[in-house]
Design a protein around this motif. Structure first.
Motif, mmCIF file in Angstrom:
data_model
loop_
_atom_site.group_PDB
_atom_site.id
_atom_site.type_symbol
_atom_site.label_atom_id
_atom_site.label_comp_id
_atom_site.label_asym_id
_atom_site.label_seq_id
_atom_site.Cartn_x
_atom_site.Cartn_y
_atom_site.Cartn_z
ATOM 1 N N LEU A 292 24.445 2.584 -1.475
ATOM 2 C CA LEU A 292 24.522 4.033 -1.378
ATOM 3 C C LEU A 292 23.360 4.618 -0.585
ATOM 4 C CD1 LEU A 292 25.521 4.953 -5.044
ATOM 5 C CD2 LEU A 292 26.927 5.288 -2.996
ATOM 6 N N PRO A 293 23.617 5.659 0.225
ATOM 7 C CA PRO A 293 22.503 6.454 0.738
ATOM 8 C C PRO A 293 21.865 7.183 -0.440
ATOM 9 C CG PRO A 293 24.603 7.485 1.291
ATOM 10 C CD PRO A 293 24.924 6.148 0.670
ATOM 11 N N VAL A 294 20.552 7.385 -0.363
ATOM 12 C CA VAL A 294 19.801 7.947 -1.492
ATOM 13 C C VAL A 294 18.955 9.118 -1.030
ATOM 14 C CG1 VAL A 294 17.900 7.494 -3.111
ATOM 15 C CG2 VAL A 294 19.725 5.800 -2.831
ATOM 16 N N VAL A 295 18.993 10.195 -1.822
ATOM 17 C CA VAL A 295 18.058 11.311 -1.675
ATOM 18 C C VAL A 295 17.167 11.284 -2.907
ATOM 19 C CG1 VAL A 295 17.779 13.810 -1.488
ATOM 20 C CG2 VAL A 295 19.713 12.691 -0.352
ATOM 21 N N HIS A 296 15.846 11.272 -2.705
ATOM 22 C CA HIS A 296 14.955 11.142 -3.846
ATOM 23 C C HIS A 296 13.742 12.041 -3.690
ATOM 24 C CE1 HIS A 296 11.683 8.790 -1.905
ATOM 25 N NE2 HIS A 296 12.656 8.395 -1.104
ATOM 26 N N ALA A 297 13.130 12.354 -4.827
ATOM 27 C CA ALA A 297 11.855 13.065 -4.842
ATOM 28 C C ALA A 297 10.772 12.027 -5.091
ATOM 29 C CB ALA A 297 11.860 14.170 -5.897
ATOM 30 N N ALA A 298 10.404 11.786 -6.352
ATOM 31 C CA ALA A 298 9.399 10.781 -6.684
ATOM 32 C C ALA A 298 10.070 9.428 -6.908
ATOM 33 C CB ALA A 298 8.637 11.194 -7.941
ATOM 34 N N CYS A 299 9.602 8.400 -6.193
ATOM 35 C CA CYS A 299 10.164 7.053 -6.372
ATOM 36 C C CYS A 299 9.180 6.007 -5.864
ATOM 37 C CB CYS A 299 11.498 6.907 -5.641
ATOM 38 S SG CYS A 299 12.267 5.282 -5.908
ATOM 39 N N PRO A 300 8.239 5.554 -6.722
ATOM 40 C CA PRO A 300 7.265 4.543 -6.287
ATOM 41 C C PRO A 300 7.896 3.265 -5.745
ATOM 42 C CG PRO A 300 6.529 5.563 -8.313
ATOM 43 C CD PRO A 300 7.928 6.070 -8.069
ATOM 44 N N ALA A 301 9.077 2.901 -6.210
ATOM 45 C CA ALA A 301 9.728 1.687 -5.717
ATOM 46 C C ALA A 301 9.914 1.741 -4.202
ATOM 47 C CB ALA A 301 11.080 1.495 -6.403
ATOM 48 N N ILE A 302 10.058 2.940 -3.651
ATOM 49 C CA ILE A 302 10.171 3.133 -2.201
ATOM 50 C C ILE A 302 8.830 3.536 -1.602
ATOM 51 C CG2 ILE A 302 11.213 4.568 -0.400
ATOM 52 C CD1 ILE A 302 13.719 4.734 -2.123
ATOM 53 N N GLU A 303 8.147 4.457 -2.269
ATOM 54 C CA GLU A 303 6.921 5.032 -1.695
ATOM 55 C C GLU A 303 5.772 4.032 -1.617
ATOM 56 O OE1 GLU A 303 6.487 8.243 -4.422
ATOM 57 O OE2 GLU A 303 8.461 9.026 -3.863
ATOM 58 N N ASP A 304 5.780 3.000 -2.448
ATOM 59 C CA ASP A 304 4.721 1.993 -2.408
ATOM 60 C C ASP A 304 4.873 1.031 -1.237
ATOM 61 O OD1 ASP A 304 3.615 3.089 -4.660
ATOM 62 O OD2 ASP A 304 4.301 1.541 -6.041
ATOM 63 N N LEU A 305 6.005 1.106 -0.532
ATOM 64 C CA LEU A 305 6.274 0.208 0.585
ATOM 65 C C LEU A 305 5.881 0.865 1.906
ATOM 66 C CD1 LEU A 305 9.841 -0.957 -0.523
ATOM 67 C CD2 LEU A 305 7.692 -2.192 -0.849
ATOM 68 N N PRO A 306 5.673 0.076 2.952
ATOM 69 C CA PRO A 306 5.394 0.652 4.268
ATOM 70 C C PRO A 306 6.544 1.561 4.716
ATOM 71 C CG PRO A 306 4.905 -1.703 4.252
ATOM 72 C CD PRO A 306 5.601 -1.400 2.965
ATOM 73 N N ALA A 307 6.209 2.614 5.446
ATOM 74 C CA ALA A 307 7.226 3.564 5.910
ATOM 75 C C ALA A 307 8.304 2.854 6.720
ATOM 76 C CB ALA A 307 6.563 4.650 6.756
ATOM 77 N N GLY A 308 9.539 3.266 6.515
ATOM 78 C CA GLY A 308 10.650 2.721 7.269
ATOM 79 C C GLY A 308 11.248 1.449 6.703
ATOM 80 N N ARG A 309 10.720 0.962 5.579
ATOM 81 C CA ARG A 309 11.220 -0.289 5.007
ATOM 82 C C ARG A 309 12.572 -0.123 4.312
ATOM 83 N NH1 ARG A 309 7.865 -4.381 3.205
ATOM 84 N NH2 ARG A 309 9.751 -5.187 2.206
ATOM 85 N N VAL A 310 12.929 1.099 3.962
ATOM 86 C CA VAL A 310 14.165 1.305 3.193
ATOM 87 C C VAL A 310 15.060 2.301 3.930
ATOM 88 C CG1 VAL A 310 15.129 1.731 0.915
ATOM 89 C CG2 VAL A 310 12.751 0.998 1.129
ATOM 90 N N PRO A 311 15.890 1.816 4.858
ATOM 91 C CA PRO A 311 16.797 2.722 5.568
ATOM 92 C C PRO A 311 17.817 3.336 4.620
ATOM 93 C CG PRO A 311 17.348 0.428 6.004
ATOM 94 C CD PRO A 311 16.051 0.412 5.266
ATOM 95 N N GLY A 312 18.302 4.506 4.983
ATOM 96 C CA GLY A 312 19.317 5.170 4.168
ATOM 97 C C GLY A 312 18.764 6.028 3.064
#
Length: 383
Positions: A292-312
């Motif tokens: 699924l494409p995801v819209v999120h506010a706070a999400c360390p699972a994504i934010e702790d990774l380098p930018a661009g690592r999680v498309p969509g």
């Protein structure tokens, strides 16, 4: 190795479900004690063959829970005690120390201003830090939480990051399940459906999802979860005139009449996590595993990774401006609706958050904690 897991409660929640999944993959003999509320997750654990006991704690100040826990730990001859969630960490660490057991704690829910959805106070922090010293190690479920613990004053050497994990195969998109679930929920085949999963509490900000869907006439919303905000959220949907386009599913387990979470994720077209604070963002990772494409506010699972690592993925609320959170969410959803965003292949990050990897990392923490724990007084070697 024989381990006892102590958790505050076993109703349906992220930490509770994570513990159940972890126990399926830990090559350790484990029992579980819940301080209170032996709910649906306790039933699931028992079905998995795990021994679960209810301590029957009557309130946050039921100090009799400490000696009861200590006796249980001694009688079980456990090599290690592992505590989960704030109250269990406080009481469990004290009891384990009294019983002479090595204790590890997992911090599932520490935010900037909240812990387990409750405001952080000076007293809460002080009690946490005083009891944290009684343990051998504290596990953070994300680098973000590890940083918060260090900022609190927990020594870095005592902190180990073991991210939450999922069984990605369980969330793989299923087209037949999509058709069946849409029919079950009365969702039109061609409808663009927004999904949200979690406890219905103020911090999850599901009111923003309802407001955004109200502003998008062609969109529908499915909310999976229950909690104290269920009635106010239903009232909001009615007041905005979208009650017919919102489906409240209540708690979704692994069986029963209600669809499972994987079935819900197959049925929707986009996932939204508008939470004000998160310690990890497990539901987001599950949605990514479903493509699924995801819209999120706070999400360390994504934010702790380098930018661009999680498309969509689209982050909202990350910059200051005149646009409010509901307007920003509405704009993001409108873009997806108008562009006809489709399901994507699960990104590689999903494999990085595999539950098997998390269990192996946790085993390393266990081994280190047991190896470095001081010997009980009766076993110390005197010169």
């Amino acid at each position: 190795m024989k381990a006892l897991h102590i958790i505050t409660g076993l109703g349906v929640g992220g930490a509770e479900q994570q513990l159940r999944l972890l126990l399926r993959h830990l090559p350790v003999r484990c029992d579980v004690v819940t301080l209170t509320n032996p709910g649906a997750v306790a039933e699931g654990m028992r079905a998995d063959g795990v021994r679960v006991r209810d301590l029957g704690m009557r309130s946050n100040r039921d100090l009799g829970a400490v000696p009861r826990l200590a006796r249980l730990i001694r009688r079980g001859s456990y090599d290690l005690v592992h505590t989960h969630l704030y109250r269990a960490c406080v009481y469990g660490r004290i009891a384990a120390r009294l019983a002479g057991a090595t204790v590890v704690a997992t911090e599932h829910s520490l935010g900037h201003a909240e812990i387990e959805g409750r405001p952080l106070t000076r007293g809460t922090r002080e009690l946490y830090l005083r009891t944290e010293r009684l343990g051998a190690a504290t596990v953070a479920v994300s680098d973000t939480v590890a940083g918060r613990l260090r900022d609190w004053g927990v020594p870095a050497a005592r902190i180990h990051t073991v991210p939450n994990g999922i069984d990605a195969a369980a969330f793989r998109f299923d087209s037949a399940q999509r058709r069946f679930t849409r029919s079950l929920l009365g969702l039109p085949d061609a409808a663009y459906v927004v999904g949200g999963v979690g406890r219905l509490v103020p911090g999850k900000r599901f009111d923003l999802l309802i407001g955004a869907v109200a502003a998008l006439p062609g969109a529908w919303l499915v909310l999976a979860g229950d909690g104290p905000e269920a009635v106010p959220l239903r009232a909001l949907a009615a007041r905005l005139g979208v009650a017919g386009r919102v489906r409240f599913l209540g708690e979704c387990g692994t069986a029963g009449a209600a669809p499972t979470i994987p079935a819900v994720l197959s049925a929707v077209d986009i996932f939204v996590s508008a939470s004000r604070e998160e310690s990890f963002g497990l539901a987001v990772v599950e949605a990514l595993a479903a493509g699924l494409p995801v819209v999120h506010a706070a999400c360390p699972a994504i934010e702790d990774l380098p930018a661009g690592r999680v498309p969509g993925t689209t982050r909202i609320g990350s910059s200051s401006g005149t646009t409010g959170p509901e307007e920003e969410l509405t704009a993001a959803l409108r873009h997806h609706v108008e562009s006809g965003t489709r399901r994507l292949p699960p990104p590689p990050v999903v494999d990085a958050y595999d539950i098997r990897s998390s269990s192996r990392r946790l085993l390393d923490v266990y081994a280190q904690a047991v190896a470095t724990a001081p010997l009980p007084p009766t076993e110390r070697v005197h010169p």
